[in-house]
Design an enzyme around this catalytic site. Structure first.
Site, PDB file in Angstrom:
ATOM      1  CG  HIS A 151      49.491  51.652 -49.816  1.00  0.00           C
ATOM      2  ND1 HIS A 151      49.150  50.655 -50.203  1.00  0.00           N
ATOM      3  CD2 HIS A 151      49.828  52.463 -50.899  1.00  0.00           C
ATOM      4  CE1 HIS A 151      49.334  50.412 -51.686  1.00  0.00           C
ATOM      5  NE2 HIS A 151      49.939  51.676 -51.920  1.00  0.00           N
ATOM      6  CB  THR A 189      52.297  57.761 -54.959  1.00  0.00           C
ATOM      7  OG1 THR A 189      51.220  57.129 -53.816  1.00  0.00           O
ATOM      8  CG2 THR A 189      53.460  58.318 -54.336  1.00  0.00           C
ATOM      9  CD  GLU A 206      49.894  56.256 -50.669  1.00  0.00           C
ATOM     10  OE1 GLU A 206      49.037  55.952 -51.741  1.00  0.00           O
ATOM     11  OE2 GLU A 206      51.167  56.512 -51.158  1.00  0.00           O
ATOM     12  CG  ASP A 239      49.651  60.586 -52.280  1.00  0.00           C
ATOM     13  OD1 ASP A 239      48.572  60.581 -51.748  1.00  0.00           O
ATOM     14  OD2 ASP A 239      50.337  59.578 -52.613  1.00  0.00           O
ATOM     15  CG  HIS A 240      46.762  59.547 -54.630  1.00  0.00           C
ATOM     16  ND1 HIS A 240      45.913  58.448 -54.174  1.00  0.00           N
ATOM     17  CD2 HIS A 240      47.776  58.970 -54.696  1.00  0.00           C
ATOM     18  CE1 HIS A 240      46.625  57.523 -54.022  1.00  0.00           C
ATOM     19  NE2 HIS A 240      47.868  57.619 -54.150  1.00  0.00           N
TER      20      HIS A 240
END
Length: 554
Positions: free
Chosen positions: A346, A228, A188, A399-400
């Site tokens: 996150h 995501t 994440e 994911d990014h």
């Protein structure tokens, strides 16, 4: 009147925090947040001092309301005449009509080259409306196109051997297939600049820094998007990021040709592991609809959870669950493919205390990064003790990036992510330095495993001699192609912009790990690159629209 004032002030506060998180006014992310209210409201409650903020908000709103009522008391005590009511109504509708004309037309004046300038002058509520309206963008209606035969002819120059107005082609290896277990870990919000090799000196990724020295590292890889679901789409469908919603969140998201379907065809057990509730972002519907078995927070027994926040169980708890699952799978005698999506890095960035040198309740992004790194170290430490470890390939990718905000529409450093393949004794440690996309990672793995299969992927094996370096990056409406040191961006209303990429080297960093570029608007259009960009995005939209990206039946 009080509620009206609260609404205006509440919107201003929301815009401030949204800007603080994403560097833009309301956009498609804000629209998505309305759907998943449980996670979003929970995230806000855990991340910000909500009670003091709202206490202050109500206090200020009460004071403003008092003065408004006091100054307009005459209109309450003395009812206006019919003529006065008509005058007031006329003035109201006149101003309302002017605003309906002025807001969208003034929005057209947001044409500065610096995105921050455009965002600061934008109307947040109008931006929210536009994002809602554009949740499903028809490529053929809004973007520049080419004739079908021409566009597939151009694509065939990028992806050799495709046939019949599709991306179908036969992948044939000269060597025997290798059916090793595969564990794909998508991390994440993990930007490249968190790692030491890209210039970070905070030592927040000590384990991954070390693992990179033992892995095949793709140092010049770009994420497809900044959400995501885009990352999941990229490594699962190996498809360019089409306009509007990710395929993961669309109604027509099932029975697609995917990495999972390739593994299924080879007799693998296929699972998606997620520490939160897979209902979020439509992950459950997408993965189950594409023949993945799902293990998420609902699969945990109460005693298996040592720590959780609104996003799910901490990564360490998922580590323990993953090892347990893989041990069970290994006993079946069939190879397994497990895709694990982490959650701890996150906001609100909370995790168990006394694990790393940053307290778990400090709500620090650096802490979230370092704790995830710590959890990954624990996973590999436990995995190395299992009998299946030597027969397993580990693929690790973000994911990014952690942030998508920049001075340009598609700032390159906000799409650069770490990626590596680790398999001691099977994959030699090396830096692969050519430009590549997130959609290429899994086809490259299939190449290492010598898989023979009928492919529909846009992603390619970058270790194959036919591969032509390029990367595909996008927001929900700006579609970009990086190639030949030029960034080409396709936007709605058939707009095209191109930027020359000028490296801004940072001292002490290897050439293949340099992140920063100036994006200089080009005076002369490179029509060949514009056509290449169209070929990728138009054909991706075409195969989805015509259902030519479906998987084979098992």
């Amino acid at each position: 009147m009080f509620l009206y004032v609260v609404l205006i002030l509440q919107n201003a506060i929301s815009e401030y925090f949204f800007w603080n998180e994403f560097g833009v006014k309301y956009n498609f992310i804000a629209v998505n947040y309305l759907v998943y209210t449980n996670e979003v409201i929970g995230n806000i409650m855990e991340s910000y001092p909500v009670i003091p903020i709202f206490t202050t908000l109500f206090l200020i709103a009460g004071i403003i309301t008092y003065f408004i009522i006091k100054r307009s008391k005459i209109y309450i005590e003395k009812i206006p005449s019919v003529f006065e009511k008509i005058q007031i109504t006329f003035i109201y509708f006149l101003l309302f009509s002017i605003s309906l004309w002025a807001v969208p037309n003034l929005a057209k004046a947001e044409n500065a080259t610096n995105v921050f300038t455009n965002e600061l002058q934008a109307n947040g509520i109008y931006r929210f409306y536009l994002a809602y309206e554009n949740s499903e963008l028809d490529y053929f209606k809004f973007y520049k196109t080419l004739p079908e035969n021409k566009v597939y002819e151009l694509l065939a120059r990028q992806i050799p051997h495709i046939i019949n107005f599709s991306t179908a082609r036969q992948i044939q290896s000269k060597s025997a297939e290798i059916h090793k277990n595969v564990v794909l870990i998508t991390i994440e919000s993990y930007s490249a600049d968190f790692m030491k090799m890209y210039g970070n000196d905070k030592n927040i990724t000590p384990f991954l820094d070390d693992l990179a020295t033992k892995s095949l590292v793709f140092t010049n890889l770009y994420a497809s998007g900044n959400r995501t679901v885009r990352g999941l789409e990229a490594v699962t469908l190996c498809l360019p990021p089409t306009a509007g919603e990710s395929v993961v969140k669309r109604k027509d998201n099932k029975h697609k040709f995917s990495t999972g379907s390739v593994f299924k065809s080879k007799g693998y057990q296929v699972k998606y592991l997620y520490g939160g509730d897979a209902f979020f972002d439509n992950m459950e519907d997408f993965f189950s609809g594409n023949n993945y078995n799902i293990v998420d927070k609902k699969s945990f027994q109460p005693e298996e959870i040592t720590f959780s926040n609104i996003w799910g169980v901490c990564d360490e708890d998922m580590v323990n669950k993953a090892i347990q699952i893989m041990n069970t799978e290994a006993q079946s005698g069939k190879p397994f493919f497990n895709h694990w999506m982490t959650v701890s890095n996150h906001r609100p960035f909370t995790y168990p205390n006394n694990k790393i040198d940053i307290p778990g309740d400090a709500k620090s992004r650096d802490g979230g990064v370092k704790y995830t790194d710590y959890a990954l170290k624990k996973f590999f430490s436990m995995a190395q003790k299992q009998p299946w470890f030597k027969n397993t390939v580990f693929v690790i990718v973000a994911d990014h990036c952690a942030s998508s905000a920049g001075k340009t529409k598609l700032p390159l450093d906000k799409y650069r992510i770490p990626a590596m393949i680790y398999a001691p004794g099977f994959v030699k440690p090396k830096h692969y330095i050519q430009l590549m996309s997130q959609i290429d990672l899994m086809p490259t793995l299939f190449g290492l495993l010598n898989f023979n299969y009928q492919s529909k992927f846009f992603g390619q094996d970058v270790l194959n001699k036919d591969y032509k370096p390029r990367a595909l990056i996008a927001t929900y409406q700006d579609l970009g192609l990086i190639k030949d040191n030029v960034l080409t961006i396709l936007s709605p209303k058939q707009q095209v912009k191109q930027y020359e990429l000028i490296l801004k080297p940072k001292e002490g960093i290897e050439a293949d790990c340099q992140l920063y570029y100036d994006e200089k608007p080009m005076k002369k259009e490179r029509i060949d690159l514009v056509n290449d960009a169209i070929s990728f995005y138009q054909t991706a939209s075409d195969v989805l629209k015509k259902k030519k990206y479906e998987r084979q039946k098992f």
